[in-house]
Enzyme design. Structure first.
Site, PDB file in Angstrom:
ATOM      1  N   LYS A  44       3.024  -2.104  14.185  1.00 46.67           N
ATOM      2  CA  LYS A  44       3.218  -2.556  13.000  1.00 46.67           C
ATOM      3  C   LYS A  44       2.081  -1.837  11.863  1.00 46.67           C
ATOM      4  CE  LYS A  44       0.131  -6.691  13.108  1.00 46.67           C
ATOM      5  NZ  LYS A  44      -0.149  -7.932  12.772  1.00 46.67           N
ATOM      6  N   ARG A 144       1.268 -20.977  10.400  1.00 49.52           N
ATOM      7  CA  ARG A 144       1.608 -19.842   9.361  1.00 49.52           C
ATOM      8  C   ARG A 144       3.160 -19.852   9.657  1.00 49.52           C
ATOM      9  NH1 ARG A 144      -1.369 -14.067  10.890  1.00 49.52           N
ATOM     10  NH2 ARG A 144       0.396 -14.086  12.331  1.00 49.52           N
ATOM     11  N   TYR A 279     -22.974   4.964  -8.637  1.00 49.48           N
ATOM     12  CA  TYR A 279     -22.713   4.010  -9.880  1.00 49.48           C
ATOM     13  C   TYR A 279     -23.700   2.926  -9.968  1.00 49.48           C
ATOM     14  CZ  TYR A 279     -18.468   6.238 -10.655  1.00 49.48           C
ATOM     15  OH  TYR A 279     -17.337   7.176 -11.010  1.00 49.48           O
ATOM     16  N   MET A 327     -14.479   5.900  -5.375  1.00 46.24           N
ATOM     17  CA  MET A 327     -13.259   6.020  -5.177  1.00 46.24           C
ATOM     18  C   MET A 327     -13.233   7.319  -3.983  1.00 46.24           C
ATOM     19  SD  MET A 327      -9.704   6.505  -7.396  1.00 46.24           S
ATOM     20  CE  MET A 327      -9.964   4.920  -8.174  1.00 46.24           C
TER      21      MET A 327
END
Length: 391
Positions: A44, A144, A279, A327
């Site tokens: 998956k 779940r 940053y 990013m």
């Protein structure tokens, strides 16, 4: 699906090398850990970020008799790629591609009456492709997906048997999922095993004749032999990552990490002391030093939470992310060293060359290694090593 590129044309910016020989060895180790059960290799989420189709093929070559996915779209993509054999998918929502799944010969999970109603309706339309192969999922304590014990389970089993008598479905499996198998000795493990035995015994007493009963995931495959039943489902362990790092590294379980993530140093420059980096200037140089620019960031799946803590091997030395991960890039303080531009920066791998592992990044980001490998983005090409089975 992730991009696949030949080794010779791999771009210099970054790449995720996927060692299929290591994956095959991991599958063999998992089969040895559960010698009396079949093995489902879970592929998956694009094989946990490694590439679903190449990894599925390698797993089958090593003896996996089932493949597992979460969504039906993932399973249908495996069929479209030419993978035969048993494929199961379990994360369904109303209006899903039931008929396509039936016609593709998939095993589909059913956790409630709405799903049984939809799959039987699709089976009526599928005609010669019916009956649908369904596996009833029991909620034995994870809370779940899955059907609750008691009246809900009785209703689902009864309705499934009626649909089977009508020729619309065949109940091929009974299954469940552990909540805490990665914590050996947790009391929920024994409690869930007891509940699973009770719920499967009830279904079988009513007339269900499953081909497989299964509850074991990767950690249970390795540490809870009583849970193996007819089939074990191994996901993260197939990719050589320990499902229980608190009790053992991959090598302790006979596993080897499959993915190595690397990038090319894009810039090396000298800066004075007191120089802010990235940053927010959360990192300031203590004195004159050199900085190295690593051209991957959170858009590539590098966790921003590892800002200031993420480890990287550059020039044979461990470096730490200096300041915030952006990013597309982050910076490491090279401490005055001046490796050439283009030098390989190893973010994680098996650790053979002294590089960090996915588990090291998980610790740095406060998460689990599953997330580290799964989140590596699609603009990082996968380069497949050892695609051919060795003679």
């Amino acid at each position: 699906m992730t991009e696949t590129v030949p080794l010779s044309t791999a771009p210099l910016r970054a790449r995720a090398a996927v060692d299929l020989a290591a994956l095959r060895d991991n599958v063999r180790a998992l089969r040895a850990a559960a010698p009396h059960a079949e093995l489902m290799a879970v592929v998956k989420s694009d094989a946990y970020g490694h590439g679903a189709v190449p990894c599925a093929r390698a797993a089958v070559e090593a003896g996996a008799t089932w493949l597992g996915t979460a969504t039906p779209e993932e399973a249908l993509a495996l069929r479209a790629a030419g993978l035969d054999g048993r494929i199961m998918c379990w994360l369904w929502t109303p209006g899903g591609p039931w008929r396509e799944a039936i016609e593709a010969g998939l095993d589909v999970s059913v956790s409630g009456m709405w799903a049984l109603d939809e799959v039987t309706a699709a089976a009526r339309l599928a005609g010669p492709s019916a009956p649908a192969r369904i596996q009833l999922k029991a909620d034995t304590g994870l809370g779940r997906n899955g059907c609750q014990p008691g009246e809900d389970w009785d209703r689902l089993v009864t309705a499934a048997l009626e649909a089977q008598s009508a020729g619309l479905v065949r109940v091929t499996g009974l299954w469940s999922h552990f909540a805490c198998a990665d914590e050996p000795g947790h009391p929920s493990i024994a409690a869930q095993l007891t509940r699973f035995r009770e719920m499967t015994a009830y279904a079988e007493a009513r007339g269900v004749r499953p081909e497989v009963r299964h509850i074991a995931n990767s950690p249970a495959t390795l540490t809870v032999p009583d849970s193996h039943f007819d089939l074990v489902r191994s996901g993260i362990a197939v990719y050589g990552i320990s499902p229980s790092p608190e009790i053992g590294a991959p090598a302790d379980f006979g596993l080897r990490p499959v993915m190595t993530l690397s990038a090319s140093v894009a810039l090396v420059k000298q800066v004075p002391g007191g120089h802010g980096v990235s940053y927010g200037h959360h990192y300031t140089t203590a004195g004159t030093t050199t900085l190295g620019l690593i051209p991957v960031g959170y858009a590539d799946g590098i966790p921003r939470h590892a800002s200031g803590t993420g480890p990287v091997l550059v020039g044979g030395k461990w470096r730490t992310v200096a300041g915030r991960i952006a990013m597309d890039q982050f910076v490491v303080d090279l401490g005055g060293d001046e490796p050439e531009t283009g030098t390989e920066a190893l973010l994680f791998g098996p650790g053979d060359r002294g590089e960090p592992t996915a588990e090291d990044w998980a610790q740095a980001a406060g998460t689990i290694a599953y997330e580290i490998v799964t989140r590596i983005g699609t603009r990082v090409p996968r380069v497949y090593l050892n695609e051919q089975v060795a003679d």
